[in-house]
Write a protein that holds these residues in place. Structure first.
Motif, PDB file in Angstrom:
ATOM      1  N   LEU A   3       0.830  -1.160  -0.037  1.00 17.84           N
ATOM      2  CA  LEU A   3       0.077   0.007   0.164  1.00 17.84           C
ATOM      3  C   LEU A   3       0.855   1.226   0.079  1.00 17.84           C
ATOM      4  CD1 LEU A   3      -2.856  -1.137   2.542  1.00 17.84           C
ATOM      5  CD2 LEU A   3      -2.711  -1.399   0.271  1.00 17.84           C
ATOM      6  N   ALA A   4       1.856   1.135   0.827  1.00  9.12           N
ATOM      7  CA  ALA A   4       2.834   2.593   0.872  1.00  9.12           C
ATOM      8  C   ALA A   4       3.596   2.480  -0.465  1.00  9.12           C
ATOM      9  CB  ALA A   4       3.744   2.244   1.923  1.00  9.12           C
ATOM     10  N   THR A   5       3.811   1.671  -1.199  1.00  8.03           N
ATOM     11  CA  THR A   5       4.497   1.652  -2.465  1.00  8.03           C
ATOM     12  C   THR A   5       3.919   2.537  -3.578  1.00  8.03           C
ATOM     13  OG1 THR A   5       6.075  -0.529  -2.213  1.00  8.03           O
ATOM     14  CG2 THR A   5       5.650   0.618  -4.271  1.00  8.03           C
ATOM     15  N   PHE A   6       2.511   2.047  -3.527  1.00  2.64           N
ATOM     16  CA  PHE A   6       1.741   2.861  -4.540  1.00  2.64           C
ATOM     17  C   PHE A   6       0.628   3.822  -3.989  1.00  2.64           C
ATOM     18  CE2 PHE A   6       2.552  -1.800  -6.073  1.00  2.64           C
ATOM     19  CZ  PHE A   6       3.279  -1.374  -7.296  1.00  2.64           C
ATOM     20  N   ASN A   7       0.937   4.131  -2.793  1.00  2.96           N
ATOM     21  CA  ASN A   7       0.050   5.294  -2.414  1.00  2.96           C
ATOM     22  C   ASN A   7      -1.279   5.005  -2.333  1.00  2.96           C
ATOM     23  OD1 ASN A   7      -0.039   7.867  -1.303  1.00  2.96           O
ATOM     24  ND2 ASN A   7      -0.145   8.971  -2.995  1.00  2.96           N
ATOM     25  N   ILE A   8      -1.563   3.703  -1.707  1.00  5.02           N
ATOM     26  CA  ILE A   8      -3.055   3.147  -1.776  1.00  5.02           C
ATOM     27  C   ILE A   8      -3.446   3.646  -0.365  1.00  5.02           C
ATOM     28  CG2 ILE A   8      -4.526   1.583  -2.087  1.00  5.02           C
ATOM     29  CD1 ILE A   8      -2.430   0.061  -3.867  1.00  5.02           C
ATOM     30  N   GLY A   9      -4.726   4.321  -0.355  1.00  3.47           N
ATOM     31  CA  GLY A   9      -5.319   4.448   1.108  1.00  3.47           C
ATOM     32  C   GLY A   9      -6.552   3.346   1.354  1.00  3.47           C
ATOM     33  N   GLU A  10      -6.713   3.151   2.483  1.00  2.00           N
ATOM     34  CA  GLU A  10      -7.471   2.128   3.006  1.00  2.00           C
ATOM     35  C   GLU A  10      -8.920   1.992   2.383  1.00  2.00           C
ATOM     36  OE1 GLU A  10      -6.951  -0.678   4.722  1.00  2.00           O
ATOM     37  OE2 GLU A  10      -4.692  -0.127   5.455  1.00  2.00           O
ATOM     38  N   ASN A  11      -9.442   3.372   2.114  1.00  3.52           N
ATOM     39  CA  ASN A  11     -10.810   3.629   1.481  1.00  3.52           C
ATOM     40  C   ASN A  11     -10.691   3.119   0.212  1.00  3.52           C
ATOM     41  OD1 ASN A  11      -8.972   6.010   0.914  1.00  3.52           O
ATOM     42  ND2 ASN A  11     -10.772   7.394   0.809  1.00  3.52           N
ATOM     43  N   ARG A  12      -9.609   3.024  -0.651  1.00  2.05           N
ATOM     44  CA  ARG A  12      -9.684   2.612  -2.019  1.00  2.05           C
ATOM     45  C   ARG A  12      -9.288   1.124  -2.283  1.00  2.05           C
ATOM     46  NH1 ARG A  12     -12.081   6.696  -4.314  1.00  2.05           N
ATOM     47  NH2 ARG A  12     -10.961   8.782  -3.991  1.00  2.05           N
ATOM     48  N   ILE A  13      -9.410   0.201  -1.387  1.00  2.00           N
ATOM     49  CA  ILE A  13      -9.185  -1.284  -1.361  1.00  2.00           C
ATOM     50  C   ILE A  13     -10.589  -1.914  -1.560  1.00  2.00           C
ATOM     51  CG2 ILE A  13      -8.057  -3.068  -0.367  1.00  2.00           C
ATOM     52  CD1 ILE A  13      -6.134  -1.242   1.171  1.00  2.00           C
ATOM     53  N   TYR A  14     -10.494  -2.863  -2.460  1.00  2.00           N
ATOM     54  CA  TYR A  14     -11.564  -3.572  -2.546  1.00  2.00           C
ATOM     55  C   TYR A  14     -11.296  -4.864  -2.198  1.00  2.00           C
ATOM     56  CZ  TYR A  14     -15.378  -6.486  -4.761  1.00  2.00           C
ATOM     57  OH  TYR A  14     -16.515  -7.244  -4.947  1.00  2.00           O
ATOM     58  N   HIS A  15     -11.582  -5.448  -1.001  1.00  2.00           N
ATOM     59  CA  HIS A  15     -11.258  -7.079  -0.735  1.00  2.00           C
ATOM     60  C   HIS A  15     -12.475  -7.525  -0.401  1.00  2.00           C
ATOM     61  CE1 HIS A  15      -7.950  -9.373   1.418  1.00  2.00           C
ATOM     62  NE2 HIS A  15      -8.777 -10.256   0.888  1.00  2.00           N
ATOM     63  N   PHE A  16     -12.754  -8.740  -0.715  1.00  2.00           N
ATOM     64  CA  PHE A  16     -13.977  -9.453  -0.722  1.00  2.00           C
ATOM     65  C   PHE A  16     -13.836 -11.017  -0.050  1.00  2.00           C
ATOM     66  CE2 PHE A  16     -12.465  -9.742  -5.078  1.00  2.00           C
ATOM     67  CZ  PHE A  16     -12.493 -10.961  -5.466  1.00  2.00           C
ATOM     68  N   TYR A  17     -14.963 -11.452   0.245  1.00  2.00           N
ATOM     69  CA  TYR A  17     -14.869 -12.936   0.290  1.00  2.00           C
ATOM     70  C   TYR A  17     -16.022 -13.648  -0.394  1.00  2.00           C
ATOM     71  CZ  TYR A  17     -16.408 -17.170   3.221  1.00  2.00           C
ATOM     72  OH  TYR A  17     -16.460 -18.336   3.588  1.00  2.00           O
ATOM     73  N   THR A  18     -15.524 -14.558  -1.064  1.00  2.00           N
ATOM     74  CA  THR A  18     -16.481 -15.586  -1.885  1.00  2.00           C
ATOM     75  C   THR A  18     -15.908 -16.646  -2.030  1.00  2.00           C
ATOM     76  OG1 THR A  18     -17.732 -15.513  -3.900  1.00  2.00           O
ATOM     77  CG2 THR A  18     -15.644 -14.716  -4.125  1.00  2.00           C
ATOM     78  N   MET A  19     -16.604 -17.728  -2.694  1.00  2.00           N
ATOM     79  CA  MET A  19     -16.090 -18.894  -3.101  1.00  2.00           C
ATOM     80  C   MET A  19     -16.361 -19.235  -4.552  1.00  2.00           C
ATOM     81  SD  MET A  19     -18.671 -20.898  -0.373  1.00  2.00           S
ATOM     82  CE  MET A  19     -17.756 -19.605   1.039  1.00  2.00           C
ATOM     83  N   GLN A  20     -15.992 -20.307  -5.163  1.00  2.00           N
ATOM     84  CA  GLN A  20     -16.345 -20.626  -6.345  1.00  2.00           C
ATOM     85  C   GLN A  20     -17.764 -21.040  -6.612  1.00  2.00           C
ATOM     86  OE1 GLN A  20     -14.804 -20.399  -9.302  1.00  2.00           O
ATOM     87  NE2 GLN A  20     -12.724 -20.087  -9.017  1.00  2.00           N
TER      88      GLN A  20
END
Length: 446
Positions: free
Chosen positions: A320-337
């Motif tokens: 995140l620090a390398t690419f200047n990504i803020g926590e509010n710009r992260i899309y993480h999700f939970y799913t399964m096939q």
């Protein structure tokens, strides 16, 4: 009058879909679940078997759904010998038992390997997704064309919900992971590219796409190497292929580093897994670039876990620090096939279950629905995804999770899944009580 099912699926396009209280959702969900049961019971052989065995003719309560759920192992319950011996007629009959539509017109003449089989299935509207096969063989799960569209659209909409980034086509899209030939994955990639970027403004890691057949071949070979049945020539070929793939990956990662640096002044959307993102971030740092060189509106879509990769403890912060990504710009999700739609993570770190998916926390054997009114509870994750068309959407997973059906700290309502997700297989076993019956039925032994 619009059906309950259509009403729920129609919520996919509404911004307030995560602002509906659980008690307000349940009556509509149960009505929609009953619609699905009535329409699919005669279409999906395994569902008919489960409903008849359990004596369930109508859904009036969430507990009625439990005996109708398929163990996740149902989608890998084919005989491995059918696959190894190229018994594609038997494989076709097996996949039909867990799918909605007939295989009319399927021509299996001259099929060459699993990839050929998957391609032939597509000619009659069966689009197969494939799990990683960590248990020894992969799950083969069919989708319809409608499923591909809903899944692709959901990923775009949930990305925007989680990050606030609107699909305005103004970003450089970076696919920083290997592509697969799985149609659902490809539809999702294309939808994300078209929504947030354009084909001309997108970058894809330059490695050959991974096919379903190559996944299966690698699993089978690793299994033979592990049990000592592989001959020396196979081991040598495996080592050579692994070295070639690693060389190609190293070169592709180097190319990604250069392209990211060249595009650092653009609005970016990065997609990939942490295991691949970390060496790319390290490569960018090694060339003297860091957060000060990238815009502060870079967004990130990250999927999956570490998949066995060994990374430093601070790998996430480093990326995140390398690419200047803020926590509010992260899309993480939970799913399964086995599901059709992702559960996006909110700012409070919980995964929100969409209203067209019924969350069903079960006891460890997968036999009993747990009390959903007692605050946060721990149990086996099970769901009924009402958006699914090509198969029955009810599945008992191999995950131990925590669920909460009250309002989330982020201010949104509806059921949520916590970040603490553990595979039962990693806890000493993953025995689901109904699995044996299902396995026997779909192989024609019951």
């Amino acid at each position: 009058m619009t059906s309950a099912l259509d009403q729920l699926i129609g919520l996919q396009a509404t911004p307030e879909r995560y602002d509906i209280a659980q008690q307000d959702l349940i009556p509509l969900q149960l009505e929609a679940a009953n619609e699905r049961l009535q329409s699919r019971r005669e279409q999906i052989p395994l569902l008919k078997n489960r409903a008849s065995t359990a004596g369930v003719d109508k859904i009036t309560d969430r507990a009625d759904l439990v005996p109708l759920l398929f163990a996740h192992s149902a989608y890998k319950s084919y005989s491995e010998n059918w696959l190894l011996e190229g018994r594609w007629d038997r494989m076709a009959k097996w996949i039909r038992t867990v799918s909605t539509y007939p295989l009319d017109g399927l021509d299996l003449e001259g099929v060459d390997g699993l990839d050929g089989f998957v391609s032939r299935l597509q000619t009659v509207g069966y689009y197969v997704t494939c799990s990683s096969g960590t248990s020894g063989k992969p799950a083969l799960i069919s989708c319809s064309g409608a499923d591909l569209k809903i899944s692709a659209t959901a990923n775009v909409q949930e990305f925007s919900w989680a990050t606030g980034v609107q699909p305005e086509g103004d970003r450089r899209f970076f696919g920083l992971g290997p592509r697969t030939t799985v149609e659902r994955n490809e539809h999702t990639r294309i939808a994300l590219t078209n929504a947030f970027s354009s084909p001309d403004s997108s970058f894809q890691l330059d490695v050959p796409p991974i096919t379903v057949g190559s996944i299966m071949d690698m699993i089978a070979l690793r299994k033979r190497i592990g049990d000592g049945s592989a001959d020396p020539s196979e081991v040598a070929a495996f080592e050579q292929l692994s070295a070639q793939r690693q060389k190609a990956m190293d070169e592709a990662l180097s190319g990604a580093v250069d392209e990211l640096i060249a595009c650092r002044e653009h609005k970016l959307l990065l997609t990939g897994m942490f295991a691949t993102l970390y060496p790319i971030a390290a490569g960018v740092r090694a060339k003297g670039f860091d957060s000060s060189h990238f815009r502060d509106d870079t967004a990130l879509l990250v999927g999956g876990g570490l998949k066995g990769a060994t990374l430093p403890e601070n790998y996430r912060e480093f990326i995140l620090a390398t690419f200047n990504i803020g926590e509010n710009r992260i899309y993480h999700f939970y799913t399964m096939q086995e599901l059709n739609t992702p559960f996006p993570k909110c700012r409070s770190g919980r995964y929100h279950v969409p209203p067209w998916v019924i969350a069903l926390p079960l006891d460890e054997p997968g036999e009993r629905l747990l009390d959903t009114e007692s605050g946060e509870i721990q149990g086996r994750a099970a769901f009924l995804d009402l958006s699914l068309d090509g198969r029955w959407g009810g599945v008992i997973s191999g995950d131990r999770v925590t669920m909460d059906f009250s309002s989330c700290a982020c201010g949104h309502q509806g059921p949520t899944v916590g970040q603490d997700i553990t595979r039962y297989a990693d806890l000493g076993g993953d025995k689901i009580s109904c699995a044996g019956t299902i396995d026997a039925y779909v192989r024609g032994e019951a």
